[in-house]
Scaffold this motif. Structure first.
Motif, mmCIF file in Angstrom:
data_model
loop_
_atom_site.group_PDB
_atom_site.id
_atom_site.type_symbol
_atom_site.label_atom_id
_atom_site.label_comp_id
_atom_site.label_asym_id
_atom_site.label_seq_id
_atom_site.Cartn_x
_atom_site.Cartn_y
_atom_site.Cartn_z
ATOM 1 N N ASN A 173 2.062 29.627 -22.475
ATOM 2 C CA ASN A 173 0.906 29.158 -21.727
ATOM 3 C C ASN A 173 -0.310 30.069 -21.787
ATOM 4 N N SER A 174 -0.238 31.173 -22.464
ATOM 5 C CA SER A 174 -1.407 32.021 -22.626
ATOM 6 C C SER A 174 -1.371 32.647 -24.011
ATOM 7 N N TYR A 175 -2.385 33.429 -24.360
ATOM 8 C CA TYR A 175 -2.412 33.937 -25.725
ATOM 9 C C TYR A 175 -1.305 34.949 -25.942
ATOM 10 N N LYS A 176 -0.977 35.163 -27.173
ATOM 11 C CA LYS A 176 0.272 35.827 -27.508
ATOM 12 C C LYS A 176 0.222 37.339 -27.421
ATOM 13 N N GLY A 177 -0.934 37.915 -27.067
ATOM 14 C CA GLY A 177 -0.982 39.355 -26.867
ATOM 15 C C GLY A 177 -2.017 40.037 -27.726
ATOM 16 N N ARG A 178 -2.176 41.332 -27.492
ATOM 17 C CA ARG A 178 -3.196 42.111 -28.183
ATOM 18 C C ARG A 178 -2.866 42.244 -29.673
ATOM 19 N N PRO A 179 -3.865 42.542 -30.480
ATOM 20 C CA PRO A 179 -3.607 42.778 -31.907
ATOM 21 C C PRO A 179 -2.659 43.961 -32.105
ATOM 22 N N THR A 180 -1.681 43.797 -32.953
ATOM 23 C CA THR A 180 -0.739 44.866 -33.242
ATOM 24 C C THR A 180 0.035 44.512 -34.495
ATOM 25 N N THR A 181 0.797 45.470 -35.003
ATOM 26 C CA THR A 181 1.697 45.253 -36.137
ATOM 27 C C THR A 181 3.104 45.668 -35.739
ATOM 28 N N ASN A 182 4.071 44.833 -36.053
ATOM 29 C CA ASN A 182 5.482 45.161 -35.887
ATOM 30 C C ASN A 182 5.978 45.699 -37.227
ATOM 31 N N TYR A 183 6.184 47.001 -37.309
ATOM 32 C CA TYR A 183 6.582 47.630 -38.571
ATOM 33 C C TYR A 183 8.077 47.517 -38.848
ATOM 34 N N ARG A 206 -0.372 40.677 -35.803
ATOM 35 C CA ARG A 206 -1.233 39.804 -35.028
ATOM 36 C C ARG A 206 -2.621 40.452 -35.049
ATOM 37 N N SER A 207 -3.555 39.841 -35.774
ATOM 38 C CA SER A 207 -4.839 40.490 -36.022
ATOM 39 C C SER A 207 -5.900 40.156 -34.999
ATOM 40 N N ALA A 208 -5.795 39.017 -34.305
ATOM 41 C CA ALA A 208 -6.824 38.629 -33.351
ATOM 42 C C ALA A 208 -6.220 37.743 -32.280
ATOM 43 N N THR A 209 -6.797 37.822 -31.091
ATOM 44 C CA THR A 209 -6.351 36.975 -29.990
ATOM 45 C C THR A 209 -7.574 36.475 -29.250
ATOM 46 N N GLU A 210 -7.347 35.572 -28.311
ATOM 47 C CA GLU A 210 -8.415 35.095 -27.456
ATOM 48 C C GLU A 210 -8.118 35.528 -26.033
ATOM 49 N N GLY A 211 -9.164 35.920 -25.285
ATOM 50 C CA GLY A 211 -8.970 36.334 -23.906
ATOM 51 C C GLY A 211 -8.673 35.161 -23.001
ATOM 52 N N LEU A 212 -9.272 34.009 -23.283
ATOM 53 C CA LEU A 212 -9.044 32.823 -22.480
ATOM 54 C C LEU A 212 -8.721 31.658 -23.400
ATOM 55 N N ILE A 213 -7.827 30.813 -22.970
ATOM 56 C CA ILE A 213 -7.491 29.619 -23.736
ATOM 57 C C ILE A 213 -7.658 28.406 -22.839
ATOM 58 N N ASP A 214 -8.343 27.378 -23.335
ATOM 59 C CA ASP A 214 -8.466 26.103 -22.636
ATOM 60 C C ASP A 214 -7.177 25.332 -22.838
ATOM 61 N N SER A 264 3.852 45.854 -26.852
ATOM 62 C CA SER A 264 3.082 44.611 -26.857
ATOM 63 C C SER A 264 4.013 43.412 -26.808
ATOM 64 N N PRO A 265 3.487 42.227 -26.452
ATOM 65 C CA PRO A 265 4.279 41.003 -26.626
ATOM 66 C C PRO A 265 4.739 40.873 -28.076
ATOM 67 N N PHE A 295 -7.796 27.037 -17.715
ATOM 68 C CA PHE A 295 -7.681 28.122 -18.677
ATOM 69 C C PHE A 295 -6.603 29.105 -18.265
ATOM 70 N N ALA A 296 -6.153 29.881 -19.240
ATOM 71 C CA ALA A 296 -5.143 30.908 -18.992
ATOM 72 C C ALA A 296 -5.652 32.232 -19.506
ATOM 73 N N TYR A 297 -5.314 33.301 -18.810
ATOM 74 C CA TYR A 297 -5.608 34.651 -19.255
ATOM 75 C C TYR A 297 -4.295 35.293 -19.706
ATOM 76 N N ASP A 298 -4.381 36.384 -20.432
ATOM 77 C CA ASP A 298 -3.187 37.019 -20.980
ATOM 78 C C ASP A 298 -2.210 37.431 -19.885
ATOM 79 N N THR A 299 -1.043 36.844 -19.900
ATOM 80 C CA THR A 299 0.031 37.233 -18.985
ATOM 81 C C THR A 299 1.270 37.685 -19.743
ATOM 82 N N GLY A 300 1.213 37.635 -21.075
ATOM 83 C CA GLY A 300 2.402 37.894 -21.870
ATOM 84 C C GLY A 300 3.259 36.662 -22.050
ATOM 85 N N ASP A 301 2.866 35.565 -21.452
ATOM 86 C CA ASP A 301 3.572 34.286 -21.582
ATOM 87 C C ASP A 301 3.164 33.656 -22.904
ATOM 88 N N THR A 302 4.099 33.600 -23.864
ATOM 89 C CA THR A 302 3.741 33.139 -25.206
ATOM 90 C C THR A 302 3.618 31.632 -25.303
#
Length: 205
Positions: A27-37, A190-198, A183-184, A18-25
């Motif tokens: 091998n890990s999840y793409k980052g916290r929920p946010t909007t790029n305006y 980006r409305s939702a992310t996962e903390g861990l990814i298999d 944010s990444p 598994f991978a935890y958030d490292t900002g690596d788009t």
């Protein structure tokens, strides 16, 4: 559990890695929920023009960084406050009373011997210079201002080179509200992310 380079293996399972958030788009999840305006490509921003014979420049390089196109950018060499801008409707209102606006982008300096710098205008001028060393690799630069200090909704990058044929290479612009730090990258929301990814794709965590 043995952990190496931010990844882990759980003994006694079918190789669940598994991978935890490292900002690596990748091998890990793409980052916290946010909007790029802002526009997600520098190519969709505008180069501010003057009447003295020079203008700011945005030039496609034909290169990509993490799947995003890159652009060579600079300010007007005679009027350094003329840069790469976007007017973002209701930006300060979206941030709200007591809110903040955070602007970021990825930048590198391909000039072999000349350090360059970049600053920004986020609804007003403020002390915001970032130095980019000569021949540097990609780095994220960011700025945060209080929305209450903004006089308008103009956001502007000012890559100051002072020379017509010298540029800073830029990509992945972000304009966010009420995040505190950049944010990444995301194009849109980006409305939702996962903390861990298999990483094997066999389980949902």
């Amino acid at each position: 559990m043995a952990v190496r380079h931010g990844y882990g293996k759980i003994a006694g399972t079918d190789a669940l890695v598994f991978a935890y958030d490292t900002g690596d788009t990748v091998n890990s999840y793409k980052g916290r929920p946010t909007t790029n305006y802002g526009p997600a490509s520098i190519g969709d921003w505008s180069a501010e023009a003057g009447s003295e014979g020079d203008t700011a420049e945005i030039i496609p390089t034909g290169n990509y960084y993490k799947g995003q196109p890159t652009y060579n950018c600079r300010t007007d060499t005679t009027q350094l406050y003329r840069g790469v801008y976007s007017i973002i409707t209701d930006l300060s209102t979206i941030a709200g009373a007591g809110g903040t606006v955070t602007v970021s982008c990825m930048i590198r300096n391909n000039n072999s011997s000349t350090d360059q710098y970049i600053n920004v205008f986020i609804g007003h001028d403020f002390s915001s210079v970032r130095s980019i060393a000569a021949n540097s690799d990609w780095q994220k630069v960011q700025w945060t201002v209080d929305a209450a200090n903004m006089n308008n909704n103009n956001v502007e990058f000012r890559p100051v080179t002072r020379v017509t044929d010298e540029y800073l290479e830029m990509t992945m612009p972000m304009v966010e509200v009420n995040v505190g730090y950049a944010s990444p990258f995301v194009n849109g929301t980006r409305s939702a992310t996962e903390g861990l990814i298999d990483l094997t794709g066999n389980s949902t965590l």
